[in-house]
Scaffold this motif. Structure first.
Motif, PDB file in Angstrom:
ATOM      1  N   GLY A 136       0.594  -0.984  -0.638  1.00 28.10           N
ATOM      2  CA  GLY A 136       0.145   0.100   0.004  1.00 28.10           C
ATOM      3  C   GLY A 136       0.825   0.756   0.066  1.00 28.10           C
ATOM      4  O   GLY A 136       0.615   2.097   0.296  1.00 28.10           O
ATOM      5  N   GLN A 137       2.138   1.214  -0.806  1.00 25.39           N
ATOM      6  CA  GLN A 137       3.128   2.692  -0.114  1.00 25.39           C
ATOM      7  C   GLN A 137       2.561   3.271  -1.852  1.00 25.39           C
ATOM      8  O   GLN A 137       2.804   3.560  -2.990  1.00 25.39           O
TER       9      GLN A 137
ATOM     10  N   LEU B 100       2.340  10.917   0.306  1.00 28.55           N
ATOM     11  CA  LEU B 100       1.590  12.258  -0.011  1.00 28.55           C
ATOM     12  C   LEU B 100       3.260  13.059  -0.028  1.00 28.55           C
ATOM     13  O   LEU B 100       4.128  13.429   0.335  1.00 28.55           O
TER      14      LEU B 100
ATOM     15  N   GLU C 191       2.001   7.249  14.651  1.00 26.44           N
ATOM     16  CA  GLU C 191       2.301   7.059  13.029  1.00 26.44           C
ATOM     17  C   GLU C 191       2.159   5.294  12.584  1.00 26.44           C
ATOM     18  O   GLU C 191       2.849   4.171  13.219  1.00 26.44           O
TER      19      GLU C 191
ATOM     20  N   GLY D 128       3.180   3.084   9.148  1.00 25.88           N
ATOM     21  CA  GLY D 128       3.550   3.110   8.044  1.00 25.88           C
ATOM     22  C   GLY D 128       4.339   4.816   7.486  1.00 25.88           C
ATOM     23  O   GLY D 128       3.259   5.638   6.462  1.00 25.88           O
TER      24      GLY D 128
ATOM     25  N   GLU E 153       6.424   0.656  10.824  1.00 27.30           N
ATOM     26  CA  GLU E 153       7.070   0.323   9.026  1.00 27.30           C
ATOM     27  C   GLU E 153       7.617  -0.809   9.429  1.00 27.30           C
ATOM     28  O   GLU E 153       8.529  -1.766   9.626  1.00 27.30           O
TER      29      GLU E 153
ATOM     30  N   ASP F 260       5.801  -4.730  11.087  1.00 28.80           N
ATOM     31  CA  ASP F 260       3.923  -4.971  11.117  1.00 28.80           C
ATOM     32  C   ASP F 260       3.142  -4.662  12.071  1.00 28.80           C
ATOM     33  O   ASP F 260       2.935  -5.158  13.828  1.00 28.80           O
ATOM     34  N   VAL F 261       2.884  -3.932  12.619  1.00 30.46           N
ATOM     35  CA  VAL F 261       1.918  -2.618  13.337  1.00 30.46           C
ATOM     36  C   VAL F 261       0.630  -4.228  14.513  1.00 30.46           C
ATOM     37  O   VAL F 261       0.064  -4.178  15.107  1.00 30.46           O
TER      38      VAL F 261
ATOM     39  N   ASN G   2      -1.144   7.842   7.203  1.00 29.26           N
ATOM     40  CA  ASN G   2      -1.902   7.818   5.581  1.00 29.26           C
ATOM     41  C   ASN G   2      -1.987   5.723   5.203  1.00 29.26           C
ATOM     42  O   ASN G   2      -1.031   5.975   5.716  1.00 29.26           O
TER      43      ASN G   2
ATOM     44  N   TYR H  40      -4.574  -1.839   2.539  1.00 25.34           N
ATOM     45  CA  TYR H  40      -4.752  -3.102   2.480  1.00 25.34           C
ATOM     46  C   TYR H  40      -5.061  -3.474   3.567  1.00 25.34           C
ATOM     47  O   TYR H  40      -5.691  -4.269   3.256  1.00 25.34           O
TER      48      TYR H  40
END
Ligand code: SAM
Length: 293
Positions: free
Chosen positions: A26-27, A30, A53, A55, A76, A101-102, A126, A130
């Motif tokens: 999902g990269q 912004l 945050e 990612g 991240e 992995d969060v 952000n 997925y």
């Protein structure tokens, strides 16, 4: 030094490190500092606030959070981003990047270690699209000591969150969000402010944690099991969905029908027409039966 999120600086950073985007993660980064600043505004951080945050990518949002919060902790998953973040966020010593992995991380423990007791903490992200729904469920269900969440997601998922009974978008996610938080879509974001551009538009939602859940239920876990079962097959009636998909309740349809009628819910209704208050009533009535058997 220019902000990370300008189109030129982002391009330079990506080229310097030979970074290639992984769609599967999902990269979509912004590249608009105005949008980022507005997202951070909605979090209403004070100079003593902390931010979590999910990612950080190359650090576009992390940087803006670091300018306003006293501490930023970011999870991240992509190891290739760690050396990049080490460089881009070098000026901000109060940022901590956790390679994880969060969804597998023990966020509560990390919060204990990284933030002061009672510190005001917001989750701002952000999100990788997925895994938006599992991340939201995790943040809500783990009862983290946070004030709230400001996150960007696919507009379609934001619509599901805001949906009310009787609409096609209404589902277990809408109920869970309402149960724990006061939710509001605070802005919509066009696809043009990302690299690479996603195929969909996005929205930012703000979820402020309620002091206590919107409805009181005898057993929270069972309440959510009832909600999930009621939405299992959208075309089926509530009665059918409950008797097919919920463990531990009377399988005898006549008995189930009697319980529903007693609490003023027509057994022929579909799950998607029930309000959260009705789900609470239903769950308590079924729970009483469950414990009685
Ligand atoms: N915050 C950056 C920005 O706004 O430009 C990047 C956002 S990008 C939509 C999503 C980020 O989440 C990527 O950096 C991706 O590697 C990371 N990511 C994806 N799945 C993750 C997971 N399960 N846990 C932690 N990070 C994840």
């Amino acid at each position: 030094m220019k902000d990370i999120a300008t189109p030129n600086r982002t391009k330079m950073i990506l080229e310097k490190h030979g970074f290639s985007f992984k769609k599967s993660l999902g990269q979509n980064f912004l590249i608009d500092t105005n949008v980022l600043n507005r997202i951070v505004d909605f979090a209403e951080l004070g100079s003593d606030s902390g931010a979590i945050e999910i990612g950080p990518g190359i650090g576009a949002l992390t940087e803006q959070l670091a300018k306003r919060a006293s501490k930023v902790v970011a999870f991240e998953i992509d190891q290739r981003l760690l050396p990049i973040l080490g460089e881009t966020l070098a000026p901000y010593e109060h940022v901590k990047i956790i390679h994880s992995d969060v969804l597998k991380a023990n966020v509560k423990q990390v919060m204990n270690e990284e933030f002061a007791e009672g510190q005001d903490v917001m989750v701002v992200a952000n999100l990788p699209y997925y895994v938006t729904t599992p991340i939201l469920f995790k943040l809500l269900e783990e009862d983290l000591p946070i004030r709230g969440v400001v996150v960007m997601m696919q507009k379609e998922v934001a619509d599901r969150i805001a949906a009310g009974p009787g609409t096609k978008d209404y589902g277990s996610l809408s109920i869970a969000i309402q149960y724990y938080t006061e939710a509001e879509t605070v802005m919509t974001v066009p696809r043009t402010v990302f690299v690479p551009q996603p195929n969909v538009d996005s929205a930012v939602i703000r979820l402020m944690k309620r002091p206590k859940p919107l409805v009181e239920v005898k057993d929270e876990e069972f309440f959510f099991a009832v909600v999930r079962a009621s939405f299992a097959q959208r075309r089926k009636t509530l009665m059918n969905n409950l008797s097919n998909n919920l463990a531990g309740i009377p399988k005898d349809k006549a008995m189930l029908e009697k319980i529903l009628l007693e609490i003023g819910i027509d057994p022929k209704r579909r799950g998607e027409t029930l309000t959260i208050e009705e789900f609470a009533r239903l769950s308590d009535a079924l729970y009483a039966q469950k414990t009685a058997v």
